[in-house]
Design an enzyme around this catalytic site. Sequence first.
Site, short mmCIF file in Angstrom:
data_model
loop_
_atom_site.label_atom_id
_atom_site.label_comp_id
_atom_site.label_asym_id
_atom_site.label_seq_id
_atom_site.Cartn_x
_atom_site.Cartn_y
_atom_site.Cartn_z
N SER A 99 0.57 -1.22 0.04
CA SER A 99 -0.43 -0.12 -0.15
C SER A 99 1.30 1.06 -0.11
CB SER A 99 -1.02 -0.09 1.29
OG SER A 99 -1.61 1.50 1.74
N ILE A 107 -8.40 3.69 -4.18
CA ILE A 107 -9.23 2.84 -5.05
C ILE A 107 -10.89 2.71 -4.87
CG2 ILE A 107 -9.14 0.65 -6.53
CD1 ILE A 107 -6.35 2.30 -6.27
N LYS A 139 0.94 -3.26 6.31
CA LYS A 139 1.53 -3.32 5.13
C LYS A 139 3.23 -3.23 5.10
CE LYS A 139 -2.54 -3.94 3.21
NZ LYS A 139 -2.70 -5.33 2.34
N TYR A 163 -2.77 0.30 9.98
CA TYR A 163 -2.80 -0.17 9.00
C TYR A 163 -1.59 -0.54 7.87
CZ TYR A 163 -4.30 -1.09 3.99
OH TYR A 163 -4.67 -1.19 2.45
#
Length: 294
Positions: free
Chosen positions: A143, A189, A160, A156
């Site tokens: 990410s 996205i 990643k 998060y």
Amino acid sequence: MKRRLEGKVAIVTGGGAGIGEAICKRFAQEGAAVVVVGLDTDPVREVVDDIQARGGRAIGFLGDISRQEAAEECVKLALHDFGKLDILINNAGVFPATAELDKYPVEAFEYMIKHNIYSVFMMSRAALPHLQKSRGNIVSAGSEAGQMGSPMITPYGGTKAWVMTFSRGLAVEQAKHGVRVNCVGPGPIDTAWTHKETGPMDSKMEKNTVNGVPMGRRGTPEEVANVYLFLASDEASYVTGATYFVDGGVTLSKSLSGEEVPAHLKKEPTDGLHLQHEKDGHTKVKSEYQAKMQ
């Protein structure tokens, strides 16, 4: 003209929704037999049925592949039904919360460790002996947050970053066996994760996320799937240990530069993959797993 994955067998984790659905359908278009992997509540069956209805080959696997037993069963299913394994796509992941760290839910952090890290480790470990036989490859989901770090989703980004570093180490380790290992690093996205109605972002975070993209828009799941396709194909035969960012320039941006993009350039390209579950992403701790984590 030969399709790019003709004769290949691929496992795609998190294949029932969002980017995963797009990867499964793009790979099937290009000739791969696909194992669509998801949790019991994911629309895996619908993705498999749609691929088969369009002439592709696909089967589903339902299970928690962060567990060693389930990961090994998933690989065994691919071998049983398709005879080999060429490609592992570690796409499964979760995005359950946004908050400053002192308020970030501990259960959400533990949930991410389970589904963003354990799943990659377990599936890679189970698949490697068979990928060594086929001289196959692994592509995992990093990410832009794993590269830059992002406020309000600091844990998060940390998960990643782990995936991206893990992949680089594994690429060097497995090169002697003919196995390539790479990452794709999506930016914002157009999935459930980046909309306030379907994910944990509030309206301010959603707006800033999109306006921080130099191209001025979200990417589409199909645009990300196209990069997975390249890295998984023989066209990328000299690519290993790489992270390909599909982020509209986010990792280069230092301002809300997307605000300057005219409206006609912010329009997303047309979806050609008949995606039905791009807004069905994993954006909260599922209740059936809360008890198991206690």
